[in-house]
Design a protein around this motif. Structure first.
Motif, PDB file in Angstrom:
ATOM      1  N   ALA A  96       0.827  -1.204   0.000  1.00  0.00           N
ATOM      2  CA  ALA A  96       0.000   0.000   0.000  1.00  0.00           C
ATOM      3  C   ALA A  96       0.864   1.257   0.000  1.00  0.00           C
ATOM      4  CB  ALA A  96      -0.934  -0.006   1.206  1.00  0.00           C
ATOM      5  N   PHE A  97       1.948   1.222   0.776  1.00  0.00           N
ATOM      6  CA  PHE A  97       2.816   2.398   0.851  1.00  0.00           C
ATOM      7  C   PHE A  97       3.684   2.531  -0.401  1.00  0.00           C
ATOM      8  CE2 PHE A  97       6.580   4.772   2.250  1.00  0.00           C
ATOM      9  CZ  PHE A  97       5.976   5.872   2.846  1.00  0.00           C
ATOM     10  N   ASP A  98       4.292   1.432  -0.815  1.00  0.00           N
ATOM     11  CA  ASP A  98       5.229   1.486  -1.943  1.00  0.00           C
ATOM     12  C   ASP A  98       4.535   1.818  -3.259  1.00  0.00           C
ATOM     13  OD1 ASP A  98       6.995   0.703  -0.010  1.00  0.00           O
ATOM     14  OD2 ASP A  98       7.181  -1.366  -0.698  1.00  0.00           O
ATOM     15  N   SER A  99       3.250   1.471  -3.359  1.00  0.00           N
ATOM     16  CA  SER A  99       2.511   1.765  -4.592  1.00  0.00           C
ATOM     17  C   SER A  99       1.985   3.193  -4.623  1.00  0.00           C
ATOM     18  CB  SER A  99       1.349   0.786  -4.748  1.00  0.00           C
ATOM     19  OG  SER A  99       0.420   0.957  -3.689  1.00  0.00           O
ATOM     20  N   GLY A 100       2.209   3.933  -3.545  1.00  0.00           N
ATOM     21  CA  GLY A 100       1.769   5.324  -3.505  1.00  0.00           C
ATOM     22  C   GLY A 100       0.349   5.519  -3.038  1.00  0.00           C
ATOM     23  N   GLN A 101      -0.308   4.455  -2.555  1.00  0.00           N
ATOM     24  CA  GLN A 101      -1.702   4.583  -2.130  1.00  0.00           C
ATOM     25  C   GLN A 101      -1.845   5.108  -0.715  1.00  0.00           C
ATOM     26  OE1 GLN A 101      -4.102   0.996  -3.146  1.00  0.00           O
ATOM     27  NE2 GLN A 101      -2.230   0.261  -4.115  1.00  0.00           N
ATOM     28  N   ALA A 102      -0.813   4.957   0.101  1.00  0.00           N
ATOM     29  CA  ALA A 102      -0.883   5.362   1.503  1.00  0.00           C
ATOM     30  C   ALA A 102       0.204   6.392   1.803  1.00  0.00           C
ATOM     31  CB  ALA A 102      -0.720   4.147   2.417  1.00  0.00           C
ATOM     32  N   ALA A 103      -0.136   7.358   2.622  1.00  0.00           N
ATOM     33  CA  ALA A 103       0.835   8.391   3.009  1.00  0.00           C
ATOM     34  C   ALA A 103       1.614   7.994   4.246  1.00  0.00           C
ATOM     35  CB  ALA A 103       0.110   9.713   3.259  1.00  0.00           C
ATOM     36  N   PHE A 104       1.092   7.011   5.005  1.00  0.00           N
ATOM     37  CA  PHE A 104       1.717   6.617   6.264  1.00  0.00           C
ATOM     38  C   PHE A 104       1.741   5.090   6.360  1.00  0.00           C
ATOM     39  CE2 PHE A 104      -0.698  10.548   6.969  1.00  0.00           C
ATOM     40  CZ  PHE A 104       0.329  11.421   7.337  1.00  0.00           C
ATOM     41  N   LEU A 105       2.766   4.578   7.026  1.00  0.00           N
ATOM     42  CA  LEU A 105       2.916   3.133   7.225  1.00  0.00           C
ATOM     43  C   LEU A 105       3.596   2.879   8.545  1.00  0.00           C
ATOM     44  CD1 LEU A 105       3.046   0.091   6.238  1.00  0.00           C
ATOM     45  CD2 LEU A 105       5.278   0.701   5.230  1.00  0.00           C
ATOM     46  N   ARG A 106       2.985   2.018   9.367  1.00  0.00           N
ATOM     47  CA  ARG A 106       3.694   1.484  10.537  1.00  0.00           C
ATOM     48  C   ARG A 106       4.299   0.153  10.120  1.00  0.00           C
ATOM     49  NH1 ARG A 106       5.086  -3.111  13.003  1.00  0.00           N
ATOM     50  NH2 ARG A 106       5.753  -2.729  15.143  1.00  0.00           N
TER      51      ARG A 106
END
Length: 472
Positions: free
Chosen positions: A291-301
């Protein structure tokens, strides 16, 4: 297979092994072995020890384990280390080691194991109590100078009933990964509190930018880790080490508390307001990374390993100007940074080994500055040694190392040989109260917490605002 209980204690020590380190130091207990830091006292004669270690180290053109062995043998030419690769699956490694050691095998002499193993392996007599041999000064190198033993998170994670059964090898922590470019476009700071993360996500959403927060919400150990961090933050003001040293009753009491309800309400808000991806209650590490690497999420834990994924050539955000990493936030009103769960790998000594002095020489060297600097600078692993982890040359190595120097660690409630079952009761209870998406049903959070607490300790005293007499 059933385990045969064996004694982890032999008559090597002049001090009673039941003493905790602080008491042993106060009583003047000393190791029966020579000072292993003095070259004059290195093991005499040629010895060979067997080290079983899985290929868990990353980002290496060479095998980090062999690089470490070569450096050790150069420093101690009379000791040879026979590196035997273990299974690359933690559960299979656990099965292999517990089977061999329960049968009384003298090898491996030293083995690498997960951060959640010390209580189980210590209880079952599969690991040597190392505080019989190393003084308090040895253990102090894993925390800031002056840290009391009770507040030394890494060593508490290695301990069971007053004994220390492993030496920290390298560590993993939970971090917050975030999109620097998106926050800059919205003129927002990186969030230092969980409330600010919610506000930032909403502000990014209103601007039509990627905004969601990905985390590990599936019913598995990863959810226990995420939950432990949030619960420690909600409890703020307690020592992170003391927070998670007790399992069982203490864990149940914390689940049956308003602080737990605060932490669970935060997770439910993320899902209910659409600030986490749909289906996050089925996310493990790969889904969060995606989700993060594909640019869909601005935040990741996620763990430190996610940094390499985020900046790899296959990532849509593979740009150091776009990706930031920092210690996790905490709840508003608490001193930051937030709590980060300790992961990583550790070194255990076989209680049946016939090469004790060589074993301890190797383990001690692996925790020292030379080995720890190799891990940090050549293989991008976070050192367990505090002085190395916070040294300027290491923190300048990568953004992960810079963030790791500021981490506030917390251990899972793994100081019980039954941690696997305890963790399952935690993550199953939390997961039951997580909806799959906005507007979708889930169990009532208050009664679900009470139910989970009672599954751990039926006699738990609840301070939750829901009915404590109806059985949850």
């Amino acid at each position: 297979m059933p385990r045969r209980r064996i004694s982890a204690r032999r008559q090597w020590s002049a001090c009673t092994g039941a003493l905790v380190l602080a008491a042993a130091a106060a009583a003047g207990c000393t190791s029966p072995l020579p000072d292993l830091t003095d070259p004059a006292n290195r093991a005499e004669g040629s010895q060979t020890i067997v080290w079983v270690s899985s290929p868990t180290l990353r980002n290496a053109s060479d095998d980090a384990r062999q690089v470490l062995v070569d450096a050790f043998e150069q420093a101690y030419p009379s000791i040879k280390v026979n590196l035997q690769p273990g299974p690359d699956n933690t559960d299979r490694l656990h099965e292999k080691l517990s089977g061999e050691l329960s049968g009384g095998s003298a090898t491996p002499d030293v083995y690498s194991g997960d951060v959640t193993w010390p209580a189980e392996f210590g209880h079952d007599g599969l690991a040597l109590p190392l505080n019989d041999y190393f003084p308090a000064s040895f253990w102090s190198q894993f925390a800031p100078p002056g840290t009391a033993l009770a507040d030394n998170t890494l060593i508490q994670a290695m301990s069971y009933r007053g004994n220390v059964y492993a030496v920290p090898y390298f560590v993993d922590y939970g971090f917050l990964f975030y999109r620097k470019d998106l926050l800059a476009q919205a003129h927002l700071p990186a969030p230092s509190t969980w409330e600010q993360l919610l506000a930032d996500a909403r502000a990014l959403k209103n601007r039509g930018l990627p905004y969601q927060f990905a985390w590990q919400g599936d019913a598995y150990e990863g959810l226990t880790c995420d939950w432990t961090e949030l619960l420690a933050d909600a409890y703020g003001g307690q020592s992170a080490a003391q927070f998670a040293t007790s399992a069982g009753q203490a864990t149940a009491a914390r689940l049956a508390s308003p602080q737990a309800l605060k932490a669970l309400d935060f997770l439910r808000t993320l899902i209910g307001d659409g600030l986490s991806p749909a289906g996050v209650n089925g996310f493990e590490e790969p889904q969060g990374d995606s989700a993060f690497d594909s640019g869909q999420a601005a935040f990741l834990r996620s763990w430190d390993s996610s940094w390499a994924n985020a900046v790899s050539a296959t990532s849509a955000v593979a740009d150091l100007d776009k990706v930031g990493v920092m210690p996790l936030p905490t709840f508003q009103g608490q001193r930051g940074p937030g709590s980060s769960v300790v992961g990583g790998w550790n070194l255990f000594v076989n209680p049946h080994s016939r090469n004790l002095t060589a074993d301890l020489t190797f383990v001690r060297w692996m925790a020292g500055p030379q080995a720890q600097r190799i891990l940090a600078t050549q293989f991008s692993e976070i050192p367990s040694n505090y002085a190395v982890r916070t040294s300027s040359d290491v923190t300048a190595n990568t953004p992960i190392m810079a963030a790791a120097a500021r981490i506030s660690p917390v251990s899972r409630p793994s100081s019980t040989p039954d941690y696997g079952e305890l963790s399952k009761k935690i993550y199953s209870g939390i997961h039951e109260a997580l909806p799959a998406g906005p507007g979708l049903p889930a169990a009532d959070p208050c009664t679900t917490l009470l139910k989970a607490a009672r599954a751990i300790d039926p006699a738990v005293h609840s301070t939750l605002p829901c009915d404590v007499t109806g059985g949850g």
